[in-house]
Design an enzyme around this catalytic site. Structure first.
Site, PDB file in Angstrom:
ATOM      1  N   HIS A  91       0.800  -1.212   0.009  1.00 56.04           N
ATOM      2  CA  HIS A  91      -0.021   0.100  -0.067  1.00 56.04           C
ATOM      3  C   HIS A  91       0.866   1.175   0.073  1.00 56.04           C
ATOM      4  CE1 HIS A  91      -4.115  -2.149   0.886  1.00 56.04           C
ATOM      5  NE2 HIS A  91      -2.990  -2.908   1.406  1.00 56.04           N
ATOM      6  N   ASN A 164     -10.442  -2.769   2.492  1.00 58.01           N
ATOM      7  CA  ASN A 164     -10.169  -2.587   0.962  1.00 58.01           C
ATOM      8  C   ASN A 164     -11.456  -2.550   0.228  1.00 58.01           C
ATOM      9  OD1 ASN A 164      -7.366  -3.016   1.106  1.00 58.01           O
ATOM     10  ND2 ASN A 164      -7.660  -5.260   1.156  1.00 58.01           N
TER      11      ASN A 164
HETATM   12 FE1  HDD Z   1      -2.899  -4.756   5.520  1.00 57.03          FE
HETATM   13  C1  HDD Z   1      -1.050  -1.692   4.990  1.00 57.03           C
HETATM   14  C2  HDD Z   1      -5.930  -3.385   4.215  1.00 57.03           C
HETATM   15  C3  HDD Z   1      -4.023  -7.899   5.454  1.00 57.03           C
HETATM   16  C4  HDD Z   1      -0.075  -5.913   7.087  1.00 57.03           C
HETATM   17  N1  HDD Z   1      -3.137  -2.884   4.839  1.00 57.03           N
HETATM   18  C5  HDD Z   1      -2.390  -1.802   4.705  1.00 57.03           C
HETATM   19  C6  HDD Z   1      -3.542  -0.666   4.093  1.00 57.03           C
HETATM   20  C7  HDD Z   1      -4.585  -1.117   3.950  1.00 57.03           C
HETATM   21  C8  HDD Z   1      -4.576  -2.722   4.478  1.00 57.03           C
HETATM   22  C9  HDD Z   1      -5.839  -0.488   3.400  1.00 57.03           C
HETATM   23  C10 HDD Z   1      -2.901   0.559   4.011  1.00 57.03           C
HETATM   24  C11 HDD Z   1      -3.180   1.720   5.091  1.00 57.03           C
HETATM   25  C12 HDD Z   1      -2.472   3.055   4.979  1.00 57.03           C
HETATM   26  O1  HDD Z   1      -3.155   3.650   4.000  1.00 57.03           O
HETATM   27  O2  HDD Z   1      -1.634   3.479   5.476  1.00 57.03           O
HETATM   28  N2  HDD Z   1      -4.558  -5.358   4.882  1.00 57.03           N
HETATM   29  C13 HDD Z   1      -5.725  -5.049   4.507  1.00 57.03           C
HETATM   30  C14 HDD Z   1      -6.659  -5.573   4.505  1.00 57.03           C
HETATM   31  C15 HDD Z   1      -6.296  -7.000   4.907  1.00 57.03           C
HETATM   32  C16 HDD Z   1      -4.867  -6.946   5.214  1.00 57.03           C
HETATM   33  C17 HDD Z   1      -8.220  -5.217   4.030  1.00 57.03           C
HETATM   34  C18 HDD Z   1      -7.178  -8.279   5.051  1.00 57.03           C
HETATM   35  C19 HDD Z   1      -8.345  -8.089   5.593  1.00 57.03           C
HETATM   36  N3  HDD Z   1      -2.166  -6.704   6.332  1.00 57.03           N
HETATM   37  C20 HDD Z   1      -2.882  -7.859   6.029  1.00 57.03           C
HETATM   38  C21 HDD Z   1      -2.099  -8.780   6.967  1.00 57.03           C
HETATM   39  C22 HDD Z   1      -0.882  -8.426   7.232  1.00 57.03           C
HETATM   40  C23 HDD Z   1      -0.889  -6.902   6.863  1.00 57.03           C
HETATM   41  C24 HDD Z   1      -2.603 -10.394   6.810  1.00 57.03           C
HETATM   42  C25 HDD Z   1       0.287  -8.913   7.856  1.00 57.03           C
HETATM   43  C26 HDD Z   1      -0.010 -10.029   8.597  1.00 57.03           C
HETATM   44  N4  HDD Z   1      -1.000  -4.078   5.890  1.00 57.03           N
HETATM   45  C27 HDD Z   1       0.098  -4.576   6.586  1.00 57.03           C
HETATM   46  C28 HDD Z   1       1.333  -3.743   6.993  1.00 57.03           C
HETATM   47  C29 HDD Z   1       0.872  -2.444   6.370  1.00 57.03           C
HETATM   48  C30 HDD Z   1      -0.572  -2.607   5.644  1.00 57.03           C
HETATM   49  C31 HDD Z   1       2.601  -4.435   6.671  1.00 57.03           C
HETATM   50  C32 HDD Z   1       1.761  -1.748   5.195  1.00 57.03           C
HETATM   51  C33 HDD Z   1       1.863  -0.258   5.770  1.00 57.03           C
HETATM   52  C34 HDD Z   1       1.186  -0.330   7.190  1.00 57.03           C
HETATM   53  O3  HDD Z   1       0.747  -1.510   7.450  1.00 57.03           O
HETATM   54  O4  HDD Z   1       0.851   0.683   7.837  1.00 57.03           O
HETATM   55  O5  HDD Z   1       1.337  -3.643   8.140  1.00 57.03           O
END
Ligand code: HDD
Length: 712
Positions: A91, A164
């Site tokens: 993202h 999402n």
């Molecule tokens: Fe995630 C970012 C949505 C599963 C780990 N995720 C991130 C963002 C969104 C989502 C919208 C961007 C937030 C922003 O604008 O800063 N992610 C989802 C959705 C998931 C999902 C809807 C399933 C239901 N994500 C998911 C899992 C993991 C992560 C299973 C880890 C185990 N997601 C992350 C992250 C991020 C992220 C690595 C990257 C940047 C951040 O968090 O701040 O931690």
């Protein structure tokens, strides 16, 4: 920071005064403390020293070596050298906006969360939309899932709904997330492709991981190429809980419904936009807000009372499943309006840090194993992205609710804690800050008192084992043209996969279990042998169609926010332009006048009209529809102008509404096109009505087979 008390730029203040944001002003005020306005201020160093010369390094003689002593130059360059922070691991590409949320009524029967109980309250929000795969500078319109993350600054603390635009996810357990992300990211040897899943590692992984089948189907559908951010649905994806004042818990699924309806680009258009306007989505969001045309969504929940937890064909804890709206309708909760653009992209959109673990009393988690892992991952990732554990103090992340506790120090601490006791219990500071017992209103947070009696075990619940029935439900629920797009998308993506074994695995082991016809069509396009029926026994679902899933049923029925290009050259019928603009404005749509160049055009009656851009400057892919006003000379010029002719053919190919007014009718012969439901000829009220009607239908789908003959 300037020496004067910082204040909002005048333009912001004007906006604040004219907008009734209720208590959203409290967030505005909390941000204002940190906002720096340099107007009428002296240029100074970070230590507050006024700078006399910002043009020249201190040197030993005008042509001599630079001196280490030059603290002004060193401070400036050192700061510059460290301007970049790591981008988000996923993202990374995103854009944000401020706004507010307001509940329609008191929802206390469902939840004790204060912001959902008081319809008079406007809760400030910050929203960040994103793509998943590409880096910060990648294109907006690539085929990808879109992030839809909302931070509610409630009086009881921050609530982050990190969702999402697709209601399900690729995997069922968070431990698979690094595998999935490594597979979808650009290939490790050459970092290709940027912003796309059309490559071997992605398809290798998903073809070996059948639980991804449902989500991949959504990603191959038009949902992954949304027309705009403001027209996307949003979903919380994971199942959460609402807890009311009596402690009663219900499972909930969050939904965002845009008031302008939901629709998508067509694939060729999306690909072209990625080059012609990389910022297409963020520009549209920005311009909508600047022009006062505020994007709006309705927040709703599907509510499942605890007793019904096990009454479905699927497990509500499985994030690869949705709850069909035909089984559990959406209860509307309130409305979100985005009405203010950030002042500074880095400080606000880049530094905002979301976490699904940020919840308030009245909301709680389910045991969805994907959600449980997410609760850890987001805070953890900010530690390296934002450089330490104090990112909650950054202006964009600070709650409007006060926060006091015994946490101290660490990198970039900005709070100056006055007390002596950073521990609890204490007697030195009178025992403060103290715990608050849970209560019906304004109490301390208390986790739902769920009984757990189980073995410690690493196992996927057997109730998570059906991977194909909802993928089939989704495919069955699509209109004919949406199904064709899905077939084309699988064929395109798999066509980019180099290893034939991966292509064949996806077709035979995944698609054939979803829908044999789909598998056969894709196999044919890839030159693979005709697939046999799938070997997995897929349970029958009730319902087996869900009309709520098809975008064909999600249009608003009007033309609000639609953009129309008007093509003109010297000699154009000026009255036709004025008439169209007036009619569009009345319907909440917008027009831009485009000429062969950026120079003004003269009308048939001798007036000079400024144009908004040249046709090359604002190509057809930037618009929803095209209008060509009459005027014999103008039409003659356009008939001989390759850019103008391409403009119209491209709009036709992308199934857009086109109106040929007056003499513009002659273009039909030049272009060798036939009139259809969206290619309208005429200058009367009926022609205008037909044009608007075609725009309201978004695209002329019945034209699609014919449009294939038009060169891309
Ligand atoms: Fe995630 C970012 C949505 C599963 C780990 N995720 C991130 C963002 C969104 C989502 C919208 C961007 C937030 C922003 O604008 O800063 N992610 C989802 C959705 C998931 C999902 C809807 C399933 C239901 N994500 C998911 C899992 C993991 C992560 C299973 C880890 C185990 N997601 C992350 C992250 C991020 C992220 C690595 C990257 C940047 C951040 O968090 O701040 O931690």
């Amino acid at each position: 920071m300037s020496s004067k008390k910082p204040s909002l730029p005048k333009s912001q203040l004007a906006g604040t005064d004219t907008l009734d944001r209720g208590n959203t002003n409290s967030k505005l005020q909390s941000l204002e403390t940190f906002r720096s306005d340099a107007s009428e201020q002296a240029l100074r160093t970070n230590q507050g020293v006024k700078v006399a010369d910002n043009q020249n390094t201190l040197k030993a003689g005008a042509r001599g070596p630079s001196l280490l002593e030059d603290f002004i130059m060193r401070e400036k360059i050192t700061h510059f050298d460290h301007e970049r922070i790591p981008e988000r691991v996923v993202h990374a590409r995103g854009t944000g906006a401020h706004g507010y949320f307001q509940a329609y009524e008191n929802h206390s029967a469902l939840t004790k969360a204060g912001f959902l109980r008081d319809p008079g309250k406007k809760t400030p929000v910050f929203v960040r939309f994103s793509t998943v795969q590409g880096p910060r500078g990648s294109g907006d319109t690539v085929r990808d899932v879109r992030g839809f993350a909302v931070k509610f600054f409630t009086d009881e603390g921050n609530f982050d709904l990190v969702g999402n635009n697709i209601p399900v996810f690729f995997i069922q357990d968070a431990v698979k997330f690094p595998d999935f992300v490594h597979a979808v990211k650009p290939e490790p040897h050459n970092e290709i492709p940027t912003g796309a899943s059309a490559h071997d590692t992605f398809w290798d992984f998903v073809s070996l991981q059948p639980e991804s089948a449902h989500m991949v189907m959504w990603v191959m559908s038009d949902r992954a190429i949304p027309k705009s951010l403001r027209s996307m649905q949003g979903f919380g994806v994971n199942t959460f809980r609402f807890i009311n004042a009596e402690g009663t818990s219900s499972f909930v699924k969050f939904h965002w419904q845009p008031t302008v309806g939901t629709c998508s680009l067509v694939w060729d258009e999306a690909q072209k936009l990625a080059g012609k306007d990389t910022d297409f989505h963020r520009r549209d969001l920005w311009e909508s807000i600047e022009s006062g045309d505020y994007p709006e969504w309705e927040l709703g929940v599907q509510v499942i009372v605890e007793e019904n937890e096990h009454k479905f064909d699927f497990d509500i804890l499985d994030p690869t499943k949705l709850v069909p709206e035909e089984l559990v309708p959406i209860t509307p909760l309130g409305k979100m309006v985005l009405n203010r653009n950030p002042d500074n992209f880095f400080a606000e959109t880049e530094q905002v840090a979301f976490c699904p673990g940020n919840i308030v009393p009245g909301i709680d988690f389910s045991n969805d194993p994907l959600l449980q892992g997410r609760l850890f991952s987001y805070t953890d990732t900010q530690l390296s992205r934002l450089g330490g554990p104090n990112f909650h103090e950054l202006p964009i992340n600070r709650p409007v609710a006060p926060f006091h506790n015994g946490q101290r120090d660490a990198m970039h601490r900005s709070t100056i804690d006055k007390g002596r006791a950073s521990y609890e219990p204490n007697s030195i500071d009178g025992g403060w800050p103290k715990e608050t017992p849970p209560a019906a209103e304004d109490g301390g947070f208390e986790s739902h008192n769920e009984r757990i009696d189980a073995h410690k075990i690493r196992q996927r619940s057997p109730s998570f084992s059906d991977h194909f029935s909802q993928a089939r439900l989704f495919f069955n629920s699509m209109s004919k043209h949406e199904q064709e797009h899905i077939i084309a998308a699988y064929s395109f993506e798999l066509g980019k996969v180099e290893r034939e074994a991966i292509r064949a695995r996806q077709v035979n082991e995944i698609l054939a279990n979803i829908d044999l016809e789909l598998a056969k069509r894709v196999a044919q396009n890839l030159g693979l042998p005709v697939p046999k029926a799938g070997t997995v026994e897929v349970p029958e679902l009730t319902p087996d169609h869900s009309p709520a899933l098809s975008q064909a049923n999600l249009l608003s029925g009007d033309i609000k926010t639609r953009k129309v290009a008007i093509l003109a050259a010297n000699g154009v019928d000026g009255r036709a332009i004025a008439g169209l603009k007036k009619a569009l404005e009345a319907e909440g749509a917008r027009a831009k006048l485009l000429g062969p160049t950026s120079a003004p055009v003269t009308t048939a009656d001798g007036k000079t009209l400024a144009v908004d851009a040249s046709m090359e400057g604002l190509p057809s892919v930037a618009f929803d529809a095209v209008f060509v006003p009459g005027g014999a000379k103008s039409i003659q010029a356009l008939s001989n102008d390759g850019v103008a002719l391409h403009y119209l053919l491209e709009a036709y190919k992308h199934l857009k509404a086109i109106a040929l007014h007056g003499e513009a009718k002659q273009l039909l012969d030049v272009l060798k096109l036939e009139v259809d439901a969206g290619l309208i000829v005429g200058d009367d009220a009926q022609a205008l009505k037909a044009f608007f009607n075609a725009i309201a239908h978004h695209r002329v789908w019945e034209r699609e087979p014919k449009a294939k003959a038009i060169p891309a």
